[in-house]
Every structure is written in C-alpha cells, then in structure tokens.
Design an enzyme around this catalytic site. Structure first.
Site, PDB file in Angstrom:
ATOM      1  N   ARG A  37       0.848  -1.272   0.017  1.00  0.00           N
ATOM      2  CA  ARG A  37       0.110  -0.023   0.137  1.00  0.00           C
ATOM      3  C   ARG A  37       0.886   1.195   0.049  1.00  0.00           C
ATOM      4  O   ARG A  37       2.021   1.172   0.604  1.00  0.00           O
ATOM      5  CB  ARG A  37      -0.927   0.078   1.343  1.00  0.00           C
ATOM      6  CG  ARG A  37      -0.255  -0.005   2.479  1.00  0.00           C
ATOM      7  CD  ARG A  37      -1.091   0.015   3.701  1.00  0.00           C
ATOM      8  NE  ARG A  37      -0.491  -0.099   5.021  1.00  0.00           N
ATOM      9  CZ  ARG A  37       0.295   0.559   5.499  1.00  0.00           C
ATOM     10  NH1 ARG A  37       0.398   2.014   5.258  1.00  0.00           N
ATOM     11  NH2 ARG A  37       1.165   0.349   6.603  1.00  0.00           N
ATOM     12  N   GLY A 100      -7.064 -14.608  -2.619  1.00  0.00           N
ATOM     13  CA  GLY A 100      -7.402 -15.293  -1.343  1.00  0.00           C
ATOM     14  C   GLY A 100      -7.761 -14.253  -0.254  1.00  0.00           C
ATOM     15  O   GLY A 100      -8.273 -14.877   0.783  1.00  0.00           O
ATOM     16  N   THR A 102     -10.475 -12.483   2.050  1.00  0.00           N
ATOM     17  CA  THR A 102     -11.763 -12.795   2.445  1.00  0.00           C
ATOM     18  C   THR A 102     -12.491 -11.622   2.981  1.00  0.00           C
ATOM     19  O   THR A 102     -12.020 -10.607   2.897  1.00  0.00           O
ATOM     20  CB  THR A 102     -11.649 -14.104   3.813  1.00  0.00           C
ATOM     21  OG1 THR A 102     -11.095 -13.375   4.687  1.00  0.00           O
ATOM     22  CG2 THR A 102     -10.761 -15.172   3.231  1.00  0.00           C
ATOM     23  N   SER A 124     -10.771 -18.209  -3.645  1.00  0.00           N
ATOM     24  CA  SER A 124     -11.299 -19.143  -2.775  1.00  0.00           C
ATOM     25  C   SER A 124     -11.218 -18.386  -1.403  1.00  0.00           C
ATOM     26  O   SER A 124      -9.973 -18.072  -0.946  1.00  0.00           O
ATOM     27  CB  SER A 124     -10.889 -20.207  -2.827  1.00  0.00           C
ATOM     28  OG  SER A 124     -11.038 -21.363  -1.786  1.00  0.00           O
ATOM     29  N   MET A 127      -7.495 -21.698   0.436  1.00  0.00           N
ATOM     30  CA  MET A 127      -6.654 -22.244  -0.644  1.00  0.00           C
ATOM     31  C   MET A 127      -6.021 -23.719  -0.536  1.00  0.00           C
ATOM     32  O   MET A 127      -5.212 -24.214  -1.141  1.00  0.00           O
ATOM     33  CB  MET A 127      -5.565 -21.605  -1.151  1.00  0.00           C
ATOM     34  CG  MET A 127      -5.922 -19.966  -1.526  1.00  0.00           C
ATOM     35  SD  MET A 127      -6.444 -20.189  -3.238  1.00  0.00           S
ATOM     36  CE  MET A 127      -7.014 -18.565  -3.523  1.00  0.00           C
ATOM     37  N   HIS A 158      -9.348 -18.441  14.903  1.00  0.00           N
ATOM     38  CA  HIS A 158      -8.401 -17.827  14.182  1.00  0.00           C
ATOM     39  C   HIS A 158      -7.558 -16.671  15.012  1.00  0.00           C
ATOM     40  O   HIS A 158      -8.115 -16.552  16.186  1.00  0.00           O
ATOM     41  CB  HIS A 158      -8.831 -16.864  13.062  1.00  0.00           C
ATOM     42  CG  HIS A 158      -9.014 -17.670  11.875  1.00  0.00           C
ATOM     43  ND1 HIS A 158     -10.480 -18.152  11.636  1.00  0.00           N
ATOM     44  CD2 HIS A 158      -8.329 -18.023  10.623  1.00  0.00           C
ATOM     45  CE1 HIS A 158     -10.280 -18.675  10.563  1.00  0.00           C
ATOM     46  NE2 HIS A 158      -9.238 -18.950   9.833  1.00  0.00           N
ATOM     47  N   LYS A 162      -7.202 -11.304  12.991  1.00  0.00           N
ATOM     48  CA  LYS A 162      -8.162 -11.508  12.041  1.00  0.00           C
ATOM     49  C   LYS A 162      -9.325 -10.318  11.921  1.00  0.00           C
ATOM     50  O   LYS A 162      -9.655 -10.097  13.030  1.00  0.00           O
ATOM     51  CB  LYS A 162      -8.618 -12.849  11.998  1.00  0.00           C
ATOM     52  CG  LYS A 162      -9.396 -13.025  10.791  1.00  0.00           C
ATOM     53  CD  LYS A 162      -9.640 -14.603  10.496  1.00  0.00           C
ATOM     54  CE  LYS A 162     -10.667 -14.905   9.238  1.00  0.00           C
ATOM     55  NZ  LYS A 162      -9.945 -14.355   8.102  1.00  0.00           N
ATOM     56  N   THR A 169     -13.382 -19.292   5.254  1.00  0.00           N
ATOM     57  CA  THR A 169     -13.526 -20.855   5.226  1.00  0.00           C
ATOM     58  C   THR A 169     -14.668 -21.376   5.974  1.00  0.00           C
ATOM     59  O   THR A 169     -15.321 -22.357   5.422  1.00  0.00           O
ATOM     60  CB  THR A 169     -12.237 -21.394   5.804  1.00  0.00           C
ATOM     61  OG1 THR A 169     -11.026 -20.652   5.362  1.00  0.00           O
ATOM     62  CG2 THR A 169     -11.987 -22.925   5.764  1.00  0.00           C
TER      63      THR A 169
HETATM   64  P1  NAD Z   1      -2.133  -8.823   6.775  1.00  0.00           P
HETATM   65  O1  NAD Z   1      -2.805  -7.766   7.186  1.00  0.00           O
HETATM   66  O2  NAD Z   1      -0.888  -9.341   7.291  1.00  0.00           O
HETATM   67  O3  NAD Z   1      -1.544  -8.717   5.081  1.00  0.00           O
HETATM   68  C1  NAD Z   1      -2.441  -7.868   3.983  1.00  0.00           C
HETATM   69  C2  NAD Z   1      -1.397  -6.929   3.325  1.00  0.00           C
HETATM   70  O4  NAD Z   1      -1.922  -6.133   2.416  1.00  0.00           O
HETATM   71  C3  NAD Z   1      -0.742  -5.670   4.362  1.00  0.00           C
HETATM   72  O5  NAD Z   1       0.538  -5.922   4.129  1.00  0.00           O
HETATM   73  C4  NAD Z   1      -1.391  -4.512   3.900  1.00  0.00           C
HETATM   74  O6  NAD Z   1      -0.336  -3.456   4.020  1.00  0.00           O
HETATM   75  C5  NAD Z   1      -1.453  -4.893   2.204  1.00  0.00           C
HETATM   76  N1  NAD Z   1      -2.232  -3.829   1.364  1.00  0.00           N
HETATM   77  C6  NAD Z   1      -3.087  -3.095   1.965  1.00  0.00           C
HETATM   78  N2  NAD Z   1      -3.572  -2.333   1.052  1.00  0.00           N
HETATM   79  C7  NAD Z   1      -3.035  -2.526  -0.187  1.00  0.00           C
HETATM   80  C8  NAD Z   1      -2.956  -2.014  -1.256  1.00  0.00           C
HETATM   81  N3  NAD Z   1      -3.684  -0.959  -1.890  1.00  0.00           N
HETATM   82  N4  NAD Z   1      -1.843  -2.350  -2.259  1.00  0.00           N
HETATM   83  C9  NAD Z   1      -0.774  -3.537  -1.812  1.00  0.00           C
HETATM   84  N5  NAD Z   1      -1.072  -4.005  -0.526  1.00  0.00           N
HETATM   85  C10 NAD Z   1      -1.774  -3.554   0.410  1.00  0.00           C
HETATM   86  O7  NAD Z   1      -3.278  -9.939   6.433  1.00  0.00           O
HETATM   87  P2  NAD Z   1      -3.113 -11.633   6.081  1.00  0.00           P
HETATM   88  O8  NAD Z   1      -2.964 -12.540   7.324  1.00  0.00           O
HETATM   89  O9  NAD Z   1      -1.944 -11.657   5.026  1.00  0.00           O
HETATM   90  O10 NAD Z   1      -4.451 -11.867   5.165  1.00  0.00           O
HETATM   91  C11 NAD Z   1      -4.872 -11.111   4.165  1.00  0.00           C
HETATM   92  C12 NAD Z   1      -5.994 -11.459   3.629  1.00  0.00           C
HETATM   93  O11 NAD Z   1      -5.898 -13.061   3.107  1.00  0.00           O
HETATM   94  C13 NAD Z   1      -7.416 -11.553   4.684  1.00  0.00           C
HETATM   95  O12 NAD Z   1      -8.403 -11.319   4.100  1.00  0.00           O
HETATM   96  C14 NAD Z   1      -7.129 -13.052   5.265  1.00  0.00           C
HETATM   97  O13 NAD Z   1      -8.490 -13.420   5.860  1.00  0.00           O
HETATM   98  C15 NAD Z   1      -7.025 -13.868   3.941  1.00  0.00           C
HETATM   99  N6  NAD Z   1      -6.571 -15.183   4.072  1.00  0.00           N
HETATM  100  C16 NAD Z   1      -6.952 -16.102   3.210  1.00  0.00           C
HETATM  101  C17 NAD Z   1      -6.483 -17.515   3.014  1.00  0.00           C
HETATM  102  C18 NAD Z   1      -7.018 -18.377   2.306  1.00  0.00           C
HETATM  103  O14 NAD Z   1      -6.662 -19.515   1.936  1.00  0.00           O
HETATM  104  N7  NAD Z   1      -7.859 -17.826   1.203  1.00  0.00           N
HETATM  105  C19 NAD Z   1      -5.528 -17.512   4.108  1.00  0.00           C
HETATM  106  C20 NAD Z   1      -5.131 -16.892   4.894  1.00  0.00           C
HETATM  107  C21 NAD Z   1      -5.507 -15.591   4.879  1.00  0.00           C
END
Ligand code: NAD
Length: 270
Positions: A37, A100, A102, A124, A127, A158, A162, A169
């Site tokens: 960001r 990914g 959510t 999803s 994943m 979690h 979160k 999920t």
């Molecule tokens: P996190 O907060 O650690 O990471 C998110 C990152 O996105 C941060 O570093 C933030 O600065 C960055 N970000 C924000 N705005 C941005 C922009 N405009 N451009 C680029 N980067 C930007 O969160 P996390 O634990 O890594 O989880 C992220 C998402 O993934 C959540 O929605 C979480 O629920 C989801 N998740 C999904 C799965 C899956 O299997 N689908 C698994 C784990 C987490």
C-alpha cells in the site's frame, strides 16, 4: 516452459511473506514484483530479505501497473476493496489473478465476477487441499443427514489479528452444507446468538467464532442429532498450506481462458 512470473500484492503481509518463501521453495514460478500500500514503511525494501529468503533484487513498490506489465499472474491476499481494484487491472491486462482475500461482500463479488470477463480469476476463501476436500465431505454429510433430525453448526478459531468474521473458510464450509441441503445459505444462516434467543430453528446453519493468540485456522462442522454428533474438522498448522495452494492455482490458471474459477476447479473436485 519458462517459469511463471508472479507479482505478490500485499507482499509484506503475513500471507505475502509466506508466498515469497513458498515460491522460493518450488520450481515453475518466480516472484517478479512485490506491491504494498502507498505509505507503507516497507516500500523500497528487498522482499526476499523481508521474507527471510535472502536478497532477491525485487524491491517492494506501490506501482502495481508497472510490475503487472512484466508479469504472467498476480497473487493477492489483501482486503476486499483492494482486491477489487487489482481485479480491474488484471482484467485490462489479461492476467491470471489468484484472490485469497476474505470478507468480500456482494458488491465486491459482483465487481470481481465482471473482471473475470478479462482476467483468469481463481478465488477461494481457503486455498488448502484439506479444506477443499472437507467441503466436499460436508456437502455429502449435509445431504445424507436430514435437516429435520440433524442441526448444522460451523465453529472456527483464528489468531487475534483477523479482522473479518465469519472466516472465509467458515463461509465456504457453510455454503457446502447449504448446497448439500439444497437451501439458500443467506436466508438459513444464524450468524450471532445473544440473550433470549428462543429454541434453535430447525434447518438453520449456525456460526460460532473464536479469536485469540496465533491460531492459523481451525474449523469444525458439527452435525448434531438426537443422541449423537458427527464432527468434521480441519486444522491449519502453518500458513504455507494456503501459499502452496495459491501458487498451484496460479500455475493451473496459466494459459486458461478468462473466467471465475475456484480451488475445487484447480483440485479437480468440482
Ligand atoms: P495482513 O494484514 O498480514 O496482510 C495484508 C497486506 O496487504 C498488508 O501488508 C497490507 O499493507 C497490504 N495492503 C493493503 N492495502 C494494499 C494495497 N492497496 N496494495 C498493496 N498491498 C496492500 O493479512 P493476512 O493475514 O496476510 O491476510 C490477508 C487476507 O487473506 C485476509 O483477508 C485473510 O483473511 C485472507 N486469508 C485467506 C486465506 C485463504 O486461503 N484464502 C488464508 C489466509 C488468509
């Protein structure tokens, strides 16, 4: 075939760093860009050094357009509005986009579905192979065990950081149960219980959410009948499972026509 060139957006986040490590550990894909960001204190840092894989020469930037232009695909674990913005860009550029993130609401889902006319989007709420397999088992169990006699509850826990609930999920598993029962999830789900709730309404699907510590992700679908319960549980011990699944999805999407796909498609479980 040449390695697939992937941009990690949200590169400094928990999943972003897990992705950088997982890509370094496997053949077939390389990181070609890392986006964070605007205003992030990590802009300009080497993403390999941040993730602990050593210097990579790839510096964290806030210019997605420039790095997307050199990429075959984008892996995106950020936030709903941000994923929608990236989907508009990947659609313009005809890229593979693995989402990914959510907590997406109807307006985000609609924008992503529109973007999938130009991009190959694999999205999803989980994943991992285990959870996607579990969703197939939940659908079967919900179908086999009749709504009149068996109540369905989805329980999740979690880590304390979160920001959305229920988890993607929990929602994915509840959706599988609703499909097994051939009912609409929205009109049959009970998201919160508090105070004098009255007895449980038959045929509903309940959610319960726990948050705390560093728990990566635990989900149970409980089917409760008279005198017995059946519990189907998945425990994520390490974020690497999601990162590996996302990379597998990106590779699967390479050369595939634009559209909106799920992990069930990637894993051949659909
Ligand atoms: P996190 O907060 O650690 O990471 C998110 C990152 O996105 C941060 O570093 C933030 O600065 C960055 N970000 C924000 N705005 C941005 C922009 N405009 N451009 C680029 N980067 C930007 O969160 P996390 O634990 O890594 O989880 C992220 C998402 O993934 C959540 O929605 C979480 O629920 C989801 N998740 C999904 C799965 C899956 O299997 N689908 C698994 C784990 C987490």
């Amino acid at each position: 075939m040449a390695d697939m060139r992937l941009v990690i957006v949200g590169a400094a986040g928990r999943m972003g760093q897990a992705l950088v490590r997982a890509i370094a550990d496997r053949d077939g894909a390389v990181v070609c860009g890392a986006v964070e960001r605007q205003g992030s204190p990590l802009l300009g840092k080497d993403i390999g050094e941040l993730a602990g894989t050593g210097p990579s020469g790839i510096l964290v930037c806030d210019d997605p357009q420039a790095v997307f232009a050199k990429a075959d695909g984008v892996i995106d674990f950020t936030s709903p509005a941000v994923s929608v913005e990236f989907a508009a860009l990947t659609a313009q550029m005809g890229l593979v986009h693995v989402i990914g993130t959510t907590g997406l609401e109807a307006q985000h889902e609609n924008s992503i579905a529109r973007a999938a006319e130009g991009a190959t989007i694999i999205k999803s709420g989980n994943m991992s192979l285990g959870v996607n397999l579990l969703s197939v088992l939940v659908q079967q169990a919900a179908k086999a065990l009749e709504a009149a006699d068996w109540d369905i509850e989805v329980l999740e826990m979690h880590h304390k950081h979160k920001v959305d609930a229920p988890s993607g999920t929990a929602y994915l598993l509840a959706k599988a149960a609703a499909q097994g029962r051939d009912i609409d999830l929205e009109s049959h789900s009970v998201r919160v219980r508090d105070g004098q709730t009255g007895p449980r309404e038959p045929g509903t699907i309940g959610f319960a959410t726990l948050r705390g510590g560093s728990v990566v992700g635990e989900h149970s679908v409980i089917l409760a009948g008279e005198g017995e319960t059946v519990e189907l549980t998945h425990r994520a011990l390490d974020r690497t499972i999601f990162a590996r699944g996302a990379i597998k999805a990106a590779l699967w999407g390479q050369g595939r026509k634009p559209g909106l796909y799920s992990m069930l498609d990637v894993l051949g479980l659909s």
